[in-house]
Enzyme design. Structure first.
Site, PDB file in Angstrom:
ATOM      1  N   ASN A 175      30.589 -37.667  -3.269  1.00 21.73           N
ATOM      2  CA  ASN A 175      30.597 -37.860  -4.734  1.00 21.73           C
ATOM      3  C   ASN A 175      31.965 -38.306  -5.244  1.00 21.73           C
ATOM      4  O   ASN A 175      32.591 -37.684  -6.088  1.00 21.73           O
ATOM      5  CB  ASN A 175      30.100 -36.605  -5.478  1.00 21.73           C
ATOM      6  CG  ASN A 175      30.933 -35.357  -5.211  1.00 21.73           C
ATOM      7  OD1 ASN A 175      31.668 -35.283  -4.237  1.00 21.73           O
ATOM      8  ND2 ASN A 175      30.813 -34.375  -6.088  1.00 21.73           N
ATOM      9  N   HIS A 221      35.358 -31.548  -0.809  1.00 22.51           N
ATOM     10  CA  HIS A 221      35.506 -32.709  -1.689  1.00 22.51           C
ATOM     11  C   HIS A 221      36.957 -33.153  -1.637  1.00 22.51           C
ATOM     12  O   HIS A 221      37.837 -32.425  -2.085  1.00 22.51           O
ATOM     13  CB  HIS A 221      35.103 -32.346  -3.122  1.00 22.51           C
ATOM     14  CG  HIS A 221      33.673 -31.905  -3.226  1.00 22.51           C
ATOM     15  ND1 HIS A 221      32.626 -32.789  -3.450  1.00 22.51           N
ATOM     16  CD2 HIS A 221      33.099 -30.675  -3.094  1.00 22.51           C
ATOM     17  CE1 HIS A 221      31.481 -32.115  -3.472  1.00 22.51           C
ATOM     18  NE2 HIS A 221      31.734 -30.832  -3.247  1.00 22.51           N
ATOM     19  N   LEU A 222      37.201 -34.327  -1.053  1.00 16.80           N
ATOM     20  CA  LEU A 222      38.580 -34.830  -0.950  1.00 16.80           C
ATOM     21  C   LEU A 222      38.905 -35.795  -2.086  1.00 16.80           C
ATOM     22  O   LEU A 222      40.052 -36.200  -2.249  1.00 16.80           O
ATOM     23  CB  LEU A 222      38.815 -35.489   0.410  1.00 16.80           C
ATOM     24  CG  LEU A 222      38.716 -34.548   1.627  1.00 16.80           C
ATOM     25  CD1 LEU A 222      38.946 -35.316   2.930  1.00 16.80           C
ATOM     26  CD2 LEU A 222      39.699 -33.389   1.513  1.00 16.80           C
ATOM     27  N   ARG A 223      37.880 -36.186  -2.845  1.00 13.96           N
ATOM     28  CA  ARG A 223      38.030 -36.925  -4.129  1.00 13.96           C
ATOM     29  C   ARG A 223      38.500 -38.370  -4.018  1.00 13.96           C
ATOM     30  O   ARG A 223      38.578 -39.047  -5.035  1.00 13.96           O
ATOM     31  CB  ARG A 223      38.966 -36.189  -5.088  1.00 13.96           C
ATOM     32  CG  ARG A 223      38.605 -34.737  -5.370  1.00 13.96           C
ATOM     33  CD  ARG A 223      37.263 -34.588  -6.020  1.00 13.96           C
ATOM     34  NE  ARG A 223      37.052 -33.247  -6.568  1.00 13.96           N
ATOM     35  CZ  ARG A 223      35.855 -32.726  -6.773  1.00 13.96           C
ATOM     36  NH1 ARG A 223      34.758 -33.424  -6.476  1.00 13.96           N
ATOM     37  NH2 ARG A 223      35.720 -31.522  -7.268  1.00 13.96           N
ATOM     38  N   ASP A 272      25.289 -34.265  -2.503  1.00 11.94           N
ATOM     39  CA  ASP A 272      25.920 -33.035  -2.999  1.00 11.94           C
ATOM     40  C   ASP A 272      26.621 -33.225  -4.338  1.00 11.94           C
ATOM     41  O   ASP A 272      27.267 -34.234  -4.593  1.00 11.94           O
ATOM     42  CB  ASP A 272      26.941 -32.506  -1.988  1.00 11.94           C
ATOM     43  CG  ASP A 272      27.527 -31.186  -2.468  1.00 11.94           C
ATOM     44  OD1 ASP A 272      26.767 -30.223  -2.568  1.00 11.94           O
ATOM     45  OD2 ASP A 272      28.722 -31.143  -2.798  1.00 11.94           O
ATOM     46  N   ASP A 289      33.217 -25.619   0.341  1.00 16.16           N
ATOM     47  CA  ASP A 289      32.908 -26.350  -0.896  1.00 16.16           C
ATOM     48  C   ASP A 289      34.196 -26.546  -1.714  1.00 16.16           C
ATOM     49  O   ASP A 289      34.186 -26.405  -2.950  1.00 16.16           O
ATOM     50  CB  ASP A 289      31.823 -25.660  -1.730  1.00 16.16           C
ATOM     51  CG  ASP A 289      31.220 -26.615  -2.774  1.00 16.16           C
ATOM     52  OD1 ASP A 289      31.635 -27.799  -2.820  1.00 16.16           O
ATOM     53  OD2 ASP A 289      30.347 -26.175  -3.541  1.00 16.16           O
ATOM     54  N   HIS A 342      21.701 -30.168  -1.461  1.00 16.33           N
ATOM     55  CA  HIS A 342      22.245 -29.396  -2.588  1.00 16.33           C
ATOM     56  C   HIS A 342      21.002 -28.928  -3.353  1.00 16.33           C
ATOM     57  O   HIS A 342      20.366 -29.700  -4.059  1.00 16.33           O
ATOM     58  CB  HIS A 342      23.113 -30.323  -3.446  1.00 16.33           C
ATOM     59  CG  HIS A 342      23.520 -29.755  -4.771  1.00 16.33           C
ATOM     60  ND1 HIS A 342      24.826 -29.513  -5.105  1.00 16.33           N
ATOM     61  CD2 HIS A 342      22.788 -29.395  -5.860  1.00 16.33           C
ATOM     62  CE1 HIS A 342      24.890 -29.024  -6.331  1.00 16.33           C
ATOM     63  NE2 HIS A 342      23.665 -28.946  -6.816  1.00 16.33           N
ATOM     64  N   HIS A 397      25.800 -24.562   0.435  1.00 20.81           N
ATOM     65  CA  HIS A 397      26.171 -23.455  -0.465  1.00 20.81           C
ATOM     66  C   HIS A 397      25.036 -22.528  -0.930  1.00 20.81           C
ATOM     67  O   HIS A 397      24.720 -22.461  -2.119  1.00 20.81           O
ATOM     68  CB  HIS A 397      26.959 -23.980  -1.668  1.00 20.81           C
ATOM     69  CG  HIS A 397      26.443 -25.227  -2.349  1.00 20.81           C
ATOM     70  ND1 HIS A 397      25.136 -25.403  -2.727  1.00 20.81           N
ATOM     71  CD2 HIS A 397      27.104 -26.356  -2.737  1.00 20.81           C
ATOM     72  CE1 HIS A 397      25.013 -26.580  -3.313  1.00 20.81           C
ATOM     73  NE2 HIS A 397      26.185 -27.176  -3.332  1.00 20.81           N
TER      74      HIS A 397
HETATM   75  O1  DOR Z   1      31.112 -26.425  -7.915  1.00 21.57           O
HETATM   76  C1  DOR Z   1      30.823 -27.509  -7.455  1.00 21.57           C
HETATM   77  N1  DOR Z   1      31.707 -28.538  -7.461  1.00 21.57           N
HETATM   78  N2  DOR Z   1      29.597 -27.704  -6.949  1.00 21.57           N
HETATM   79  C2  DOR Z   1      29.156 -28.916  -6.578  1.00 21.57           C
HETATM   80  O2  DOR Z   1      28.041 -29.013  -6.167  1.00 21.57           O
HETATM   81  C3  DOR Z   1      30.025 -30.101  -6.736  1.00 21.57           C
HETATM   82  C4  DOR Z   1      31.445 -29.728  -6.739  1.00 21.57           C
HETATM   83  C5  DOR Z   1      32.361 -30.819  -7.203  1.00 21.57           C
HETATM   84  O3  DOR Z   1      32.222 -31.977  -6.755  1.00 21.57           O
HETATM   85  O4  DOR Z   1      33.273 -30.532  -7.998  1.00 21.57           O
END
Ligand code: DOR
Length: 426
Positions: free
Chosen positions: A97, A65-67, A155, A308, A182, A235
């Site tokens: 996401n 996740h690079l946000r 995800d 993850d 997921h 995961h």
């Molecule tokens: O722990 C998690 N964090 N599981 C996920 O499925 C999403 C992720 C997140 O985007 O923070």
């Protein structure tokens, strides 16, 4: 300038090579490999002394996740890819996401543009399966695949409807794309914050049963069978899931699966002090689940180790356990944690490297990485004997939410090259 990696232990799983030799990098590709002592005195070549170190293809993380866009206060593409490089990675697949969700070509193109401008490794966007990851309407996968998404996932959330998942697998199949699931039954996991079991009872926290994962793994395997679509399971954390995947593979179903370092190094006991850095989804499970995950890695049921990487702001994690977001910042510890599997004799070094390079590439249809002449010069140099106590203050990720603060681990990346240019040096 050309770079000569001198005298490293070259481990190249696809060529079945594990041997001390030199590698010459020129114009972004591996130019020559072998005894290259003829170049040692050349003034036009930068010499990097890799003696006593392992030299492997650049690590590939297919789950991060690079946000960016939208949650840059947690991480952005520049900080996330620098952290990835420090973790030994040269390619990172980023989950959709974000805000907005990567559910259309414009967001995909934005991510690729940011990565080209500020990325310290290759970034490959994963598109959302459904618009807004809301689980209802499929995205334009063909269009997004043309824009650069080789795989699709909601995800962070499951695709709750079996009908929508069926259509997603069918639709993705027509374009030769992979669906990453997921696996979580939202009705079973609702309100849960950790694994359901003795520890959650003791702590008075609402649990997520392992069945919440197992039933969705079973469902998605059935749907992969029905549709012939390419399924990758994200995961994997439970013994039940590992069993389902093992049987599915034996039956010839087109499925691959990943697990993450926290599922083979930690159990739900870690939650005992209500430390929110151990809150992750799926949750840390029991010792029996951890053992099953390690056995699954060892016998090839679990193909891939993915991080993850889920960075969050310190203020978001500094709240009651129930309220904190799920996620562990994982890039910078993944390799050292994976090497524990070698230390404990459960996997060979070659197997661990495969699960961090060749297998992730194969799972998502990317060219298989190699250190043979002609290959793209994505290279990770690992000091297998380096002992380091992990200090969150040293992290390059904005998300300091590591589960491994103060842990002493052996075997760390010390130099990383992406496309022939250095991206990290310890
Ligand atoms: O722990 C998690 N964090 N599981 C996920 O499925 C999403 C992720 C997140 O985007 O923070």
């Amino acid at each position: 300038m050309s770079i000569l990696l001198k005298g490293g232990r070259v481990i190249d799983p696809v060529s079945n090579i594990d041997k001390v030799m030199d590698i010459l990098v020129e114009g972004g590709v591996i130019a020559e490999a072998g005894d290259l002592s003829k170049y040692y005195k050349s003034k036009d070549i930068e010499i990097y002394d890799a003696s006593g170190k392992a030299v492997t293809p650049g690590l590939i993380d297919i789950h991060a996740h690079l946000r960016e866009p939208g949650f840059e206060y947690k991480e952005d593409i520049a900080s996330g890819t620098r952290a990835a490089a420090a973790g030994g990675f040269t390619t990172v697949f980023c989950m959709p996401n974000t805000n907005p969700v990567n559910d259309n070509r414009a967001v995909t193109e934005y991510i690729l543009k940011q990565a080209a401008e500020s990325g310290a490794c290759r970034v490959i966007p994963i598109g959302a399966i459904t618009k807004g990851s809301l689980g209802a309407l499929l995205t334009e996968m063909g269009d997004m695949s043309e824009a650069g998404c080789p795989a699709f996932s909601d995800d962070g959330k499951p695709v709750a409807s079996s009908e929508v998942m069926r259509r997603a697998l069918e639709y993705a199949k027509t374009f030769g794309l992979t669906i990453i699931s997921h696996c979580e039954d939202p009705a079973l996991s609702a309100g849960g914050v950790m694994n359901e079991g003795a520890v959650s009872t003791r702590l008075g926290l609402k649990g997520i049963p392992s069945a919440a994962e197992d039933v969705m793994v079973a469902r998605d395997i059935e749907l992969a069978k029905l549709t012939g679509g390419r399924l990758h399971l994200a995961h994997v954390s439970t013994a039940g899931s590992v069993g389902h995947v093992r049987r599915a593979k034996a039956a010839g179903v087109s499925v691959t699966a990943e697990t993450c370092p926290h599922y083979f190094t930690l159990t739900d006991e870690a939650v005992s002090a209500y430390n929110t850095n151990f809150k992750v989804n799926p949750p840390l499970r029991t010792a029996a689940d951890m053992e099953a995950v390690i056995s699954g890695l060892a016998d090839g049921t679990l193909d891939v180790i993915a991080t993850d990487h889920a960075p969050h702001a310190a203020s978001e994690k500094a709240v009651e356990f129930d309220l904190a977001p799920f996620g562990i910042s994982g890039f910078e510890t993944a390799l050292a944690l994976s090497l524990r599997l070698v230390e404990t004799g459960r996997l060979s070094l070659k197997e661990v490297i495969e699960k961090l390079t060749v297998n992730p590439a194969k799972a998502l249809g990317m060219a298989v990485p190699s250190l043979a002449p002609g290959a793209r010069a994505d290279v990770t140099v690992i000091d297998l004997g380096l002992v380091r106590t992990f200090d969150p203050a040293d992290m390059l990720s904005k998300g300091k939410n590591t589960a491994y603060a103060g842990m002493t681990l052996t075997g760390w990346p010390v130099a990383v090259m992406c496309g022939g240019a250095w991206t990290f040096k310890a």
